[in-house]
Design a protein around this motif. Structure first.
Motif, PDB file in Angstrom:
ATOM      1  N   THR A 263      -4.183   4.457 -23.326  1.00 18.69           N
ATOM      2  CA  THR A 263      -4.472   3.164 -24.009  1.00 18.69           C
ATOM      3  C   THR A 263      -4.005   1.975 -23.332  1.00 18.69           C
ATOM      4  OG1 THR A 263      -2.647   3.249 -25.414  1.00 18.69           O
ATOM      5  CG2 THR A 263      -4.455   4.462 -26.282  1.00 18.69           C
ATOM      6  N   ALA A 310      -1.068   1.658 -35.980  1.00 17.86           N
ATOM      7  CA  ALA A 310      -2.000   0.363 -36.451  1.00 17.86           C
ATOM      8  C   ALA A 310      -3.300   0.284 -35.362  1.00 17.86           C
ATOM      9  CB  ALA A 310      -1.141  -0.745 -36.861  1.00 17.86           C
ATOM     10  N   TYR A 311      -2.392   0.372 -34.113  1.00 18.25           N
ATOM     11  CA  TYR A 311      -3.465   0.252 -32.826  1.00 18.25           C
ATOM     12  C   TYR A 311      -4.398   1.238 -32.957  1.00 18.25           C
ATOM     13  CZ  TYR A 311      -1.355  -4.056 -30.497  1.00 18.25           C
ATOM     14  OH  TYR A 311      -1.125  -5.070 -30.418  1.00 18.25           O
ATOM     15  N   GLU A 312      -4.070   2.489 -33.122  1.00 26.03           N
ATOM     16  CA  GLU A 312      -5.104   3.487 -32.997  1.00 26.03           C
ATOM     17  C   GLU A 312      -6.202   3.408 -34.206  1.00 26.03           C
ATOM     18  OE1 GLU A 312      -2.643   7.147 -33.601  1.00 26.03           O
ATOM     19  OE2 GLU A 312      -2.268   7.091 -31.495  1.00 26.03           O
ATOM     20  N   ARG A 313      -5.639   2.854 -35.432  1.00 27.55           N
ATOM     21  CA  ARG A 313      -6.653   2.620 -36.614  1.00 27.55           C
ATOM     22  C   ARG A 313      -7.689   1.502 -36.141  1.00 27.55           C
ATOM     23  NH1 ARG A 313      -2.022   3.388 -40.019  1.00 27.55           N
ATOM     24  NH2 ARG A 313      -1.932   1.110 -40.000  1.00 27.55           N
ATOM     25  N   TYR A 314      -7.074   0.510 -35.411  1.00 30.46           N
ATOM     26  CA  TYR A 314      -7.926  -0.639 -34.983  1.00 30.46           C
ATOM     27  C   TYR A 314      -8.697  -0.207 -33.893  1.00 30.46           C
ATOM     28  CZ  TYR A 314      -9.177  -5.122 -32.978  1.00 30.46           C
ATOM     29  OH  TYR A 314      -9.874  -6.011 -32.416  1.00 30.46           O
ATOM     30  N   ALA A 315      -8.372   0.798 -33.048  1.00 28.82           N
ATOM     31  CA  ALA A 315      -9.428   1.279 -31.777  1.00 28.82           C
ATOM     32  C   ALA A 315     -10.512   2.016 -32.394  1.00 28.82           C
ATOM     33  CB  ALA A 315      -8.786   1.994 -30.806  1.00 28.82           C
ATOM     34  N   GLU A 316     -10.087   2.877 -33.456  1.00 26.29           N
ATOM     35  CA  GLU A 316     -11.007   3.679 -34.080  1.00 26.29           C
ATOM     36  C   GLU A 316     -12.185   2.856 -34.759  1.00 26.29           C
ATOM     37  OE1 GLU A 316      -9.048   6.397 -36.436  1.00 26.29           O
ATOM     38  OE2 GLU A 316      -8.403   7.536 -34.976  1.00 26.29           O
ATOM     39  N   LYS A 317     -11.606   1.916 -35.580  1.00 23.51           N
ATOM     40  CA  LYS A 317     -12.744   0.915 -36.263  1.00 23.51           C
ATOM     41  C   LYS A 317     -13.658   0.309 -35.244  1.00 23.51           C
ATOM     42  CE  LYS A 317     -10.423  -1.100 -39.505  1.00 23.51           C
ATOM     43  NZ  LYS A 317      -9.772  -2.203 -40.210  1.00 23.51           N
ATOM     44  N   THR A 318     -13.018  -0.426 -34.129  1.00 21.56           N
ATOM     45  CA  THR A 318     -13.734  -0.944 -33.372  1.00 21.56           C
ATOM     46  C   THR A 318     -14.601  -0.306 -32.682  1.00 21.56           C
ATOM     47  OG1 THR A 318     -11.759  -2.537 -32.903  1.00 21.56           O
ATOM     48  CG2 THR A 318     -13.494  -2.517 -31.056  1.00 21.56           C
ATOM     49  N   ARG A 321     -17.602   0.102 -34.667  1.00 15.59           N
ATOM     50  CA  ARG A 321     -18.634  -0.783 -34.922  1.00 15.59           C
ATOM     51  C   ARG A 321     -19.352  -0.793 -33.725  1.00 15.59           C
ATOM     52  NH1 ARG A 321     -14.332  -3.986 -37.012  1.00 15.59           N
ATOM     53  NH2 ARG A 321     -13.963  -4.954 -34.882  1.00 15.59           N
TER      54      ARG A 321
END
Length: 325
Positions: A263, A310-318, A321
Protein backbone atom coordinates in the motif's frame (compact mmCIF):
# COMPACT_ATOMS: atom_id res chain seq x y z
CA UNK A 1 -24.61 -10.34 37.67
CA UNK A 2 -21.84 -12.95 37.64
CA UNK A 3 -18.58 -13.16 39.56
CA UNK A 4 -15.44 -15.21 39.09
CA UNK A 5 -12.30 -15.53 41.19
CA UNK A 6 -8.97 -16.24 39.47
CA UNK A 7 -6.11 -17.51 41.62
CA UNK A 8 -2.48 -16.90 40.63
CA UNK A 9 0.70 -18.02 42.37
CA UNK A 10 2.96 -15.11 41.38
CA UNK A 11 2.00 -11.84 43.10
CA UNK A 12 4.56 -9.87 41.03
CA UNK A 13 2.80 -10.99 37.85
CA UNK A 14 -0.53 -9.92 39.34
CA UNK A 15 0.97 -6.44 39.78
CA UNK A 16 2.29 -6.58 36.21
CA UNK A 17 -1.18 -7.56 35.03
CA UNK A 18 -2.67 -4.39 36.48
CA UNK A 19 0.12 -2.16 35.18
CA UNK A 20 1.03 1.36 36.18
CA UNK A 21 -2.04 3.14 37.61
CA UNK A 22 -4.07 0.02 36.71
CA UNK A 23 -3.90 1.00 33.02
CA UNK A 24 -4.06 -2.60 31.72
CA UNK A 25 -7.08 -3.48 33.83
CA UNK A 26 -8.83 -0.26 32.77
CA UNK A 27 -8.56 -1.44 29.15
CA UNK A 28 -10.06 -4.83 30.09
CA UNK A 29 -12.88 -3.23 32.07
CA UNK A 30 -13.68 -0.87 29.19
CA UNK A 31 -13.61 -3.62 26.53
CA UNK A 32 -15.79 -6.11 28.44
CA UNK A 33 -17.88 -3.89 30.71
CA UNK A 34 -16.69 -5.71 33.83
CA UNK A 35 -15.13 -4.73 37.14
CA UNK A 36 -11.76 -6.24 38.08
CA UNK A 37 -10.31 -6.03 41.59
CA UNK A 38 -7.47 -7.84 43.33
CA UNK A 39 -6.84 -9.09 46.83
CA UNK A 40 -3.34 -10.52 47.14
CA UNK A 41 -2.98 -13.24 44.52
CA UNK A 42 -6.75 -13.44 43.85
CA UNK A 43 -8.36 -11.48 41.02
CA UNK A 44 -12.13 -11.03 41.12
CA UNK A 45 -14.05 -10.31 37.88
CA UNK A 46 -17.65 -9.08 38.16
CA UNK A 47 -20.21 -8.30 35.44
CA UNK A 48 -22.46 -9.93 32.86
CA UNK A 49 -21.94 -13.72 32.67
CA UNK A 50 -20.57 -13.89 29.10
CA UNK A 51 -18.44 -10.78 29.65
CA UNK A 52 -16.94 -12.28 32.82
CA UNK A 53 -16.07 -15.49 30.92
CA UNK A 54 -14.44 -13.53 28.08
CA UNK A 55 -12.54 -11.18 30.38
CA UNK A 56 -11.29 -14.16 32.44
CA UNK A 57 -9.92 -15.80 29.27
CA UNK A 58 -8.16 -12.57 28.36
CA UNK A 59 -6.67 -12.33 31.87
CA UNK A 60 -5.38 -15.91 31.56
CA UNK A 61 -3.78 -14.99 28.20
CA UNK A 62 -2.13 -11.88 29.65
CA UNK A 63 -0.86 -13.85 32.65
CA UNK A 64 0.64 -16.37 30.22
CA UNK A 65 2.67 -13.57 28.59
CA UNK A 66 3.79 -12.29 31.99
CA UNK A 67 4.92 -15.77 33.05
CA UNK A 68 7.20 -15.84 29.97
CA UNK A 69 8.88 -12.61 31.02
CA UNK A 70 6.96 -10.24 28.74
CA UNK A 71 6.00 -6.79 30.02
CA UNK A 72 2.43 -5.77 29.28
CA UNK A 73 1.62 -2.57 27.41
CA UNK A 74 -1.36 -1.11 25.59
CA UNK A 75 -0.48 -2.90 22.35
CA UNK A 76 -0.22 -6.45 23.68
CA UNK A 77 -3.19 -6.05 26.03
CA UNK A 78 -5.36 -5.08 23.04
CA UNK A 79 -3.81 -7.93 21.03
CA UNK A 80 -4.72 -10.55 23.63
CA UNK A 81 -8.25 -9.13 23.79
CA UNK A 82 -8.55 -9.33 19.97
CA UNK A 83 -7.29 -12.92 19.94
CA UNK A 84 -9.69 -13.90 22.72
CA UNK A 85 -12.64 -12.32 20.94
CA UNK A 86 -11.80 -14.23 17.75
CA UNK A 87 -11.49 -17.54 19.62
CA UNK A 88 -7.71 -17.77 19.18
CA UNK A 89 -6.79 -17.46 22.85
CA UNK A 90 -5.37 -21.02 22.91
CA UNK A 91 -2.93 -19.99 20.15
CA UNK A 92 -1.40 -17.40 22.46
CA UNK A 93 0.64 -20.18 24.11
CA UNK A 94 2.81 -20.18 20.95
CA UNK A 95 3.92 -16.61 21.60
CA UNK A 96 7.11 -15.78 23.45
CA UNK A 97 8.04 -19.47 23.43
CA UNK A 98 11.36 -19.15 21.59
CA UNK A 99 13.97 -16.43 21.73
CA UNK A 100 15.32 -15.61 18.26
CA UNK A 101 18.43 -13.85 19.52
CA UNK A 102 19.65 -11.48 22.22
CA UNK A 103 20.39 -7.83 21.41
CA UNK A 104 23.66 -6.17 22.39
CA UNK A 105 21.89 -4.70 25.44
CA UNK A 106 20.71 -8.17 26.55
CA UNK A 107 17.09 -7.88 25.40
CA UNK A 108 15.59 -11.14 24.07
CA UNK A 109 13.79 -10.88 20.74
CA UNK A 110 10.63 -12.98 20.45
CA UNK A 111 7.48 -13.12 18.34
CA UNK A 112 4.85 -10.80 19.79
CA UNK A 113 1.94 -11.81 17.52
CA UNK A 114 0.78 -15.00 15.79
CA UNK A 115 1.60 -13.39 12.44
CA UNK A 116 5.16 -12.80 13.61
CA UNK A 117 5.38 -16.40 14.87
CA UNK A 118 4.28 -17.65 11.44
CA UNK A 119 6.85 -15.37 9.76
CA UNK A 120 9.72 -16.64 11.92
CA UNK A 121 8.74 -20.26 11.26
CA UNK A 122 8.51 -19.54 7.52
CA UNK A 123 12.03 -18.06 7.47
CA UNK A 124 13.36 -21.12 9.31
CA UNK A 125 11.68 -23.57 6.91
CA UNK A 126 12.12 -21.88 3.51
CA UNK A 127 14.86 -20.47 1.28
CA UNK A 128 12.92 -17.43 0.06
CA UNK A 129 10.26 -15.68 2.16
CA UNK A 130 8.14 -12.67 1.24
CA UNK A 131 6.94 -10.71 4.28
CA UNK A 132 4.14 -8.36 3.23
CA UNK A 133 2.17 -6.05 5.47
CA UNK A 134 1.73 -2.60 6.99
CA UNK A 135 4.31 -0.55 8.87
CA UNK A 136 5.04 -1.53 12.44
CA UNK A 137 4.59 -5.29 12.05
CA UNK A 138 8.28 -6.07 12.59
CA UNK A 139 8.92 -7.40 9.06
CA UNK A 140 12.42 -5.96 8.71
CA UNK A 141 13.41 -6.12 12.38
CA UNK A 142 12.58 -9.82 12.72
CA UNK A 143 14.28 -10.62 9.40
CA UNK A 144 17.47 -8.96 10.71
CA UNK A 145 17.13 -10.90 13.98
CA UNK A 146 16.84 -14.16 12.02
CA UNK A 147 19.87 -13.17 9.92
CA UNK A 148 21.92 -12.53 13.08
CA UNK A 149 20.76 -15.87 14.51
CA UNK A 150 21.81 -17.71 11.33
CA UNK A 151 25.17 -15.91 11.27
CA UNK A 152 25.95 -16.68 14.91
CA UNK A 153 24.99 -20.33 14.35
CA UNK A 154 27.44 -20.35 11.40
CA UNK A 155 24.64 -21.25 8.97
CA UNK A 156 25.72 -18.32 6.77
CA UNK A 157 28.97 -16.38 6.40
CA UNK A 158 27.54 -12.97 5.54
CA UNK A 159 24.54 -10.74 6.15
CA UNK A 160 23.52 -8.54 3.24
CA UNK A 161 20.83 -5.90 3.61
CA UNK A 162 19.59 -3.90 0.67
CA UNK A 163 16.75 -1.66 -0.39
CA UNK A 164 15.92 0.41 -3.48
CA UNK A 165 16.69 4.12 -3.11
CA UNK A 166 13.72 4.99 -5.28
CA UNK A 167 12.81 8.02 -3.17
CA UNK A 168 16.10 9.61 -4.22
CA UNK A 169 15.38 9.29 -7.94
CA UNK A 170 17.84 11.35 -9.97
CA UNK A 171 18.46 13.65 -7.02
CA UNK A 172 21.34 11.52 -5.70
CA UNK A 173 23.73 13.46 -7.90
CA UNK A 174 22.77 16.71 -6.22
CA UNK A 175 23.19 15.52 -2.65
CA UNK A 176 26.47 16.46 -0.89
CA UNK A 177 29.14 13.89 -0.12
CA UNK A 178 30.39 10.67 -1.72
CA UNK A 179 28.08 7.92 -2.95
CA UNK A 180 27.97 6.09 0.40
CA UNK A 181 26.97 9.29 2.20
CA UNK A 182 24.29 9.90 -0.41
CA UNK A 183 22.61 6.52 -0.04
CA UNK A 184 23.04 6.13 3.73
CA UNK A 185 19.81 8.02 4.61
CA UNK A 186 17.82 5.46 2.62
CA UNK A 187 19.54 2.58 4.42
CA UNK A 188 19.31 4.05 7.94
CA UNK A 189 16.47 1.76 9.16
CA UNK A 190 18.64 -1.25 8.30
CA UNK A 191 21.64 0.18 10.14
CA UNK A 192 19.47 0.85 13.20
CA UNK A 193 18.35 -2.78 13.44
CA UNK A 194 21.92 -4.06 13.08
CA UNK A 195 23.22 -1.59 15.69
CA UNK A 196 20.70 -2.99 18.15
CA UNK A 197 21.67 -6.62 17.46
CA UNK A 198 25.46 -6.26 17.37
CA UNK A 199 26.08 -3.02 19.27
CA UNK A 200 27.81 -0.07 17.56
CA UNK A 201 31.34 -1.47 17.97
CA UNK A 202 30.39 -5.02 16.98
CA UNK A 203 28.55 -3.72 13.92
CA UNK A 204 31.54 -1.62 12.83
CA UNK A 205 33.92 -4.55 13.32
CA UNK A 206 31.76 -6.88 11.19
CA UNK A 207 31.39 -4.19 8.51
CA UNK A 208 35.17 -3.79 8.31
CA UNK A 209 35.56 -7.57 7.97
CA UNK A 210 33.05 -7.54 5.10
CA UNK A 211 30.73 -9.86 7.04
CA UNK A 212 27.92 -7.29 7.01
CA UNK A 213 27.04 -5.36 3.89
CA UNK A 214 24.38 -2.66 3.68
CA UNK A 215 23.96 -1.34 0.15
CA UNK A 216 21.44 -0.02 -2.38
CA UNK A 217 19.78 -2.64 -4.56
CA UNK A 218 21.67 -1.43 -7.65
CA UNK A 219 24.89 -2.76 -6.07
CA UNK A 220 23.58 -6.34 -6.29
CA UNK A 221 23.69 -6.50 -10.10
CA UNK A 222 26.16 -8.99 -11.56
CA UNK A 223 26.92 -10.75 -8.28
CA UNK A 224 26.31 -14.26 -7.00
CA UNK A 225 25.69 -14.33 -3.26
CA UNK A 226 26.73 -17.66 -1.71
CA UNK A 227 26.27 -18.64 1.96
CA UNK A 228 24.58 -15.33 2.70
CA UNK A 229 21.44 -14.19 4.48
CA UNK A 230 20.05 -11.48 2.20
CA UNK A 231 17.27 -9.08 3.13
CA UNK A 232 15.58 -6.88 0.54
CA UNK A 233 13.63 -4.18 2.38
CA UNK A 234 10.96 -1.82 0.94
CA UNK A 235 10.57 -4.28 -1.92
CA UNK A 236 7.29 -2.70 -3.03
CA UNK A 237 9.52 -0.06 -4.66
CA UNK A 238 11.35 -2.51 -6.91
CA UNK A 239 10.47 -2.79 -10.58
CA UNK A 240 9.81 -6.19 -12.14
CA UNK A 241 13.33 -6.17 -13.59
CA UNK A 242 14.95 -5.30 -10.28
CA UNK A 243 13.06 -8.03 -8.44
CA UNK A 244 14.12 -10.65 -11.00
CA UNK A 245 17.71 -9.38 -10.81
CA UNK A 246 17.71 -9.64 -7.03
CA UNK A 247 16.21 -13.13 -6.82
CA UNK A 248 18.63 -14.51 -9.41
CA UNK A 249 21.59 -13.38 -7.25
CA UNK A 250 20.79 -16.18 -4.78
CA UNK A 251 23.72 -18.59 -4.46
CA UNK A 252 24.40 -21.90 -2.73
CA UNK A 253 23.67 -21.99 1.01
CA UNK A 254 21.89 -18.64 0.93
CA UNK A 255 18.53 -17.49 2.24
CA UNK A 256 16.54 -14.42 1.17
CA UNK A 257 13.81 -12.46 2.95
CA UNK A 258 11.94 -9.84 0.94
CA UNK A 259 9.82 -7.36 2.89
CA UNK A 260 7.40 -4.66 1.79
CA UNK A 261 4.08 -2.89 2.12
CA UNK A 262 2.11 -2.98 -1.12
CA UNK A 263 0.00 0.00 0.00
CA UNK A 264 3.11 2.25 0.07
CA UNK A 265 4.43 2.06 -3.51
CA UNK A 266 6.55 5.09 -4.48
CA UNK A 267 7.52 4.04 -8.00
CA UNK A 268 7.33 6.89 -10.52
CA UNK A 269 5.13 6.97 -13.62
CA UNK A 270 2.73 4.26 -12.50
CA UNK A 271 5.35 1.50 -12.91
CA UNK A 272 4.27 -1.95 -11.76
CA UNK A 273 5.69 -3.08 -8.42
CA UNK A 274 7.98 -6.09 -8.65
CA UNK A 275 6.76 -7.26 -5.25
CA UNK A 276 3.11 -7.32 -6.30
CA UNK A 277 4.00 -9.25 -9.43
CA UNK A 278 6.51 -11.74 -8.02
CA UNK A 279 4.21 -13.25 -5.40
CA UNK A 280 1.92 -14.32 -8.25
CA UNK A 281 4.75 -15.58 -10.48
CA UNK A 282 6.44 -17.69 -7.78
CA UNK A 283 3.28 -19.05 -6.18
CA UNK A 284 3.35 -22.79 -5.35
CA UNK A 285 7.14 -23.20 -5.74
CA UNK A 286 8.61 -25.35 -2.97
CA UNK A 287 11.02 -23.45 -0.74
CA UNK A 288 9.35 -20.11 -1.47
CA UNK A 289 6.50 -18.78 0.67
CA UNK A 290 4.65 -15.56 1.45
CA UNK A 291 3.55 -14.38 4.90
CA UNK A 292 0.98 -11.60 5.02
CA UNK A 293 0.64 -9.43 8.10
CA UNK A 294 -2.44 -7.43 9.02
CA UNK A 295 -3.23 -4.62 11.45
CA UNK A 296 -3.36 -7.06 14.38
CA UNK A 297 0.37 -7.69 13.92
CA UNK A 298 1.29 -4.02 14.41
CA UNK A 299 3.51 -3.90 17.50
CA UNK A 300 3.83 -0.13 17.74
CA UNK A 301 1.38 2.10 19.60
CA UNK A 302 -2.19 0.75 19.54
CA UNK A 303 -3.28 3.83 17.56
CA UNK A 304 -1.11 2.63 14.65
CA UNK A 305 -3.46 -0.38 14.34
CA UNK A 306 -6.43 1.98 14.19
CA UNK A 307 -4.68 4.14 11.57
CA UNK A 308 -3.93 1.08 9.40
CA UNK A 309 -7.54 -0.12 9.69
CA UNK A 310 -8.87 3.34 8.82
CA UNK A 311 -6.73 3.49 5.67
CA UNK A 312 -7.85 -0.01 4.66
CA UNK A 313 -11.52 0.98 5.06
CA UNK A 314 -10.91 4.15 3.03
CA UNK A 315 -9.15 2.19 0.26
CA UNK A 316 -12.01 -0.33 0.08
CA UNK A 317 -14.58 2.47 -0.08
CA UNK A 318 -12.64 4.35 -2.77
CA UNK A 319 -12.17 1.16 -4.80
CA UNK A 320 -15.86 0.41 -4.48
CA UNK A 321 -16.77 3.85 -5.81
CA UNK A 322 -14.29 3.42 -8.66
CA UNK A 323 -15.81 0.08 -9.74
CA UNK A 324 -19.30 1.52 -9.37
CA UNK A 325 -18.69 4.18 -12.02
Amino acid sequence: MAERELHFDNFENVLGLFGSLDENIKILESEYGVTVITRGDVIKVTGDGDAVDAASKAIDGLFSLLSKGEELNEQNVHYVIDMTKSGQDAELQKLMSDCICITASGKPIKAKTLGQRKYIDAISDNTVVFGIGPAGTGKTYLAVAMAVKAFKAKEVNRIILTRPAVEAGESLGFLPGDLQQKVDPYLRPLYDALFEMFGAEGFQRQMERGVIEVAPLAYMRGRTLDESFIILDEAQNTTSEQMKMFLTRLGNGSKAVITGDVTQIDLPGGKKSGLVEVTKILKNIEGITTVKFDERDVVRHHLVQEIVKAYERYAEKTEGRHHGK
